[in-house]
Structures are given as C-alpha cells and as structure tokens.
Design a protein around this motif. Structure first.
Motif, PDB file in Angstrom:
ATOM      1  N   VAL A  58       0.948  -0.890  -0.191  1.00  0.00           N
ATOM      2  CA  VAL A  58       0.023  -0.216   0.122  1.00  0.00           C
ATOM      3  C   VAL A  58       0.678   1.222   0.562  1.00  0.00           C
ATOM      4  CG1 VAL A  58      -1.298   1.560   0.660  1.00  0.00           C
ATOM      5  CG2 VAL A  58      -1.627  -1.242   1.144  1.00  0.00           C
ATOM      6  N   GLY A  59       2.303   1.159   0.350  1.00  0.00           N
ATOM      7  CA  GLY A  59       2.975   2.643   0.725  1.00  0.00           C
ATOM      8  C   GLY A  59       3.247   2.489  -0.205  1.00  0.00           C
ATOM      9  N   LEU A  60       3.743   1.380  -1.386  1.00  0.00           N
ATOM     10  CA  LEU A  60       4.663   1.493  -2.459  1.00  0.00           C
ATOM     11  C   LEU A  60       3.643   2.006  -3.343  1.00  0.00           C
ATOM     12  CD1 LEU A  60       7.101  -1.441  -2.934  1.00  0.00           C
ATOM     13  CD2 LEU A  60       7.421   0.935  -2.934  1.00  0.00           C
ATOM     14  N   ILE A  61       1.942   1.851  -3.759  1.00  0.00           N
ATOM     15  CA  ILE A  61       1.048   2.135  -4.369  1.00  0.00           C
ATOM     16  C   ILE A  61       0.917   3.851  -4.229  1.00  0.00           C
ATOM     17  CG2 ILE A  61      -1.570   1.967  -4.514  1.00  0.00           C
ATOM     18  CD1 ILE A  61      -1.684  -0.850  -4.023  1.00  0.00           C
ATOM     19  N   MET A  62       0.881   4.152  -3.277  1.00  0.00           N
ATOM     20  CA  MET A  62       0.587   5.349  -2.765  1.00  0.00           C
ATOM     21  C   MET A  62       1.704   6.121  -2.842  1.00  0.00           C
ATOM     22  SD  MET A  62      -2.473   5.653  -1.234  1.00  0.00           S
ATOM     23  CE  MET A  62      -2.443   7.119  -0.823  1.00  0.00           C
ATOM     24  N   LEU A  63       3.368   6.285  -3.247  1.00  0.00           N
ATOM     25  CA  LEU A  63       4.622   6.596  -3.775  1.00  0.00           C
ATOM     26  C   LEU A  63       4.435   7.662  -4.673  1.00  0.00           C
ATOM     27  CD1 LEU A  63       7.152   6.912  -2.804  1.00  0.00           C
ATOM     28  CD2 LEU A  63       7.759   5.276  -4.145  1.00  0.00           C
ATOM     29  N   PRO A  64       3.703   7.568  -5.743  1.00  0.00           N
ATOM     30  CA  PRO A  64       3.339   8.647  -6.287  1.00  0.00           C
ATOM     31  C   PRO A  64       2.998  10.001  -5.809  1.00  0.00           C
ATOM     32  CG  PRO A  64       2.598   6.717  -7.478  1.00  0.00           C
ATOM     33  CD  PRO A  64       2.873   6.006  -5.749  1.00  0.00           C
ATOM     34  N   PHE A  65       2.128   9.618  -4.930  1.00  0.00           N
ATOM     35  CA  PHE A  65       1.413  11.070  -4.117  1.00  0.00           C
ATOM     36  C   PHE A  65       2.165  11.707  -3.858  1.00  0.00           C
ATOM     37  CE2 PHE A  65      -1.991   7.723  -5.882  1.00  0.00           C
ATOM     38  CZ  PHE A  65      -2.673   8.588  -6.160  1.00  0.00           C
ATOM     39  N   THR A  88       5.390  11.380  -0.205  1.00  0.00           N
ATOM     40  CA  THR A  88       6.318  11.071   1.113  1.00  0.00           C
ATOM     41  C   THR A  88       5.070  10.162   1.970  1.00  0.00           C
ATOM     42  OG1 THR A  88       7.838  11.580   0.394  1.00  0.00           O
ATOM     43  CG2 THR A  88       7.976  10.882   2.286  1.00  0.00           C
ATOM     44  N   LEU A  89       4.159  11.880   2.355  1.00  0.00           N
ATOM     45  CA  LEU A  89       3.498  12.065   3.286  1.00  0.00           C
ATOM     46  C   LEU A  89       2.377  10.784   3.181  1.00  0.00           C
ATOM     47  CD1 LEU A  89       4.690  13.728   5.258  1.00  0.00           C
ATOM     48  CD2 LEU A  89       2.452  14.611   5.481  1.00  0.00           C
ATOM     49  N   PRO A  90       2.011  10.580   1.691  1.00  0.00           N
ATOM     50  CA  PRO A  90       1.397   9.784   0.981  1.00  0.00           C
ATOM     51  C   PRO A  90       1.030   8.609   1.717  1.00  0.00           C
ATOM     52  CG  PRO A  90       0.860  11.173  -0.294  1.00  0.00           C
ATOM     53  CD  PRO A  90       1.416  11.880   0.967  1.00  0.00           C
ATOM     54  N   MET A  91       2.436   8.095   0.673  1.00  0.00           N
ATOM     55  CA  MET A  91       3.435   6.663   1.264  1.00  0.00           C
ATOM     56  C   MET A  91       3.385   5.951   2.684  1.00  0.00           C
ATOM     57  SD  MET A  91       7.208   5.134   0.702  1.00  0.00           S
ATOM     58  CE  MET A  91       7.629   6.176   1.889  1.00  0.00           C
ATOM     59  N   LEU A  92       3.706   7.214   3.542  1.00  0.00           N
ATOM     60  CA  LEU A  92       3.869   6.504   4.807  1.00  0.00           C
ATOM     61  C   LEU A  92       2.443   6.707   5.077  1.00  0.00           C
ATOM     62  CD1 LEU A  92       6.807   9.173   6.542  1.00  0.00           C
ATOM     63  CD2 LEU A  92       7.304   6.943   6.209  1.00  0.00           C
ATOM     64  N   GLY A  93       1.570   7.034   4.786  1.00  0.00           N
ATOM     65  CA  GLY A  93       0.238   6.957   5.241  1.00  0.00           C
ATOM     66  C   GLY A  93      -0.169   6.233   5.093  1.00  0.00           C
ATOM     67  N   GLY A  94       0.133   5.370   3.645  1.00  0.00           N
ATOM     68  CA  GLY A  94      -0.376   3.886   3.089  1.00  0.00           C
ATOM     69  C   GLY A  94       0.518   3.103   3.997  1.00  0.00           C
ATOM     70  N   LEU A  95       1.375   3.035   4.218  1.00  0.00           N
ATOM     71  CA  LEU A  95       2.537   1.671   4.770  1.00  0.00           C
ATOM     72  C   LEU A  95       1.998   1.684   5.905  1.00  0.00           C
ATOM     73  CD1 LEU A  95       5.305   0.152   4.657  1.00  0.00           C
ATOM     74  CD2 LEU A  95       6.170   1.930   5.890  1.00  0.00           C
ATOM     75  N   ILE A  96       1.597   2.748   6.670  1.00  0.00           N
ATOM     76  CA  ILE A  96       1.451   3.303   8.505  1.00  0.00           C
ATOM     77  C   ILE A  96      -0.256   1.813   8.663  1.00  0.00           C
ATOM     78  CG2 ILE A  96       0.699   3.932  10.262  1.00  0.00           C
ATOM     79  CD1 ILE A  96       3.022   5.302   9.861  1.00  0.00           C
ATOM     80  N   GLY A  97      -0.649   2.601   7.668  1.00  0.00           N
ATOM     81  CA  GLY A  97      -2.655   2.509   7.934  1.00  0.00           C
ATOM     82  C   GLY A  97      -2.750   0.944   7.373  1.00  0.00           C
ATOM     83  N   GLY A  98      -2.226   1.004   6.505  1.00  0.00           N
ATOM     84  CA  GLY A  98      -2.295  -0.719   4.994  1.00  0.00           C
ATOM     85  C   GLY A  98      -1.466  -1.695   5.852  1.00  0.00           C
TER      86      GLY A  98
END
Length: 148
Positions: A25-32, A34-44
């Motif tokens: 999920v963090g990798l999916i959010m990476l294009p958006f 750093t913060l969305p990537m971290l949110g996706g990583l932690i949330g996922g």
C-alpha cells in the motif's frame, strides 16, 4: 476437573504477509508523495494486522460444564464421546466428510482437530468440529467434565 484453554493464534508467516501488505500500500501511494506513502504504509499494515489478529483471536476452552469454541458455548451434557482427529482425518472432516449443518471452528493452519457428536435431540447440529493443537488434552478435559 482438567481445565483446558487454547488460543488459535495465526502463524508468524501471516504477520509477515500483513507487513508486506502495508509495504504494498505504501508503494502504491508513493507517486502521491512521501506523506501519503508513509500513511499508506502505516495504515495498510495496521489494517492487515487487525485482520490477522481478529481471525487469530478464536479461543477454545472448557469452562465449568461447557465447551466454548469461538462464539459458541455448548454444554458438555449435549455432547457425545470426543474423537481425536490426526492431520489426515481432520482434512477429511474439513472437506468431503463435512456436514453443512455441523458447527465448525476450523483454522487451516492447525492440522489436528477434535470431533464430538451432538447428542441433544432438539439440536439439528450433527457434530462439533474444533481445530486444536492438542486434541488429546481437549478430549481429556471434556471427558473429565462429563465424569465429574
């Protein structure tokens, strides 16, 4: 009386998969960013871990005069003789020997189980199938409660 309690917790590999879901999920959010990537990583990872934890929170207990398997509480007086199932027999009762009306608390990552006939004529459930790592101890606990 011989007490029995077991938690059917998920194996360590499932926790690794939950963490990998968070990474995905963090990798999916990476294009958006750093913060969305971290949110996706932690949330996922958190959501996946909650799912694994809730699935692995099922408990099997013999309490007073009842077998408690997950959400079900079955009086021992309504049960017949317990049948210890090895890995091969347990797999058979999970698949082609299974009755759709049976109560089954099964976990695929636990190879052994206990099968107990339901002797209550008012109950349409033919038997109870419970995954357990120590079916002999569970059978002994049920027998001890019945004898007491």
């Amino acid at each position: 009386m011989q007490p029995y309690e077991e938690r059917l917790s998920a194996p360590p590999s499932w926790w690794l998969i939950a963490i990998l879901i968070g990474v995905s999920v963090g990798l999916i959010m990476l294009p958006f960013g750093t913060l969305p990537m971290l949110g996706g990583l932690i949330g996922g990872a958190a959501l996946a871990c909650v799912g694994v934890s809730s699935y692995g929170s099922a408990r099997v207990r013999v309490v007073a005069d009842s077998l408690v398997a997950g959400e079900a509480k079955i009086p021992v007086s309504a049960l017949g003789t317990p049948q210890v199932l090895d890995a091969e027999e347990a797999a058979a009762w999970r698949s082609y020997k299974a009755d759709p009306q049976a109560f089954m608390l099964l976990r695929s990552y636990i190879p052994t189980a206990l099968r107990v006939e339901v002797t209550d004529p008012e109950d349409p459930t033919p038997y109870v199938y419970v995954s357990t790592r120590d079916p002999k101890a569970l059978a002994a606990a049920l027998t001890a409660v019945r004898s007491a």
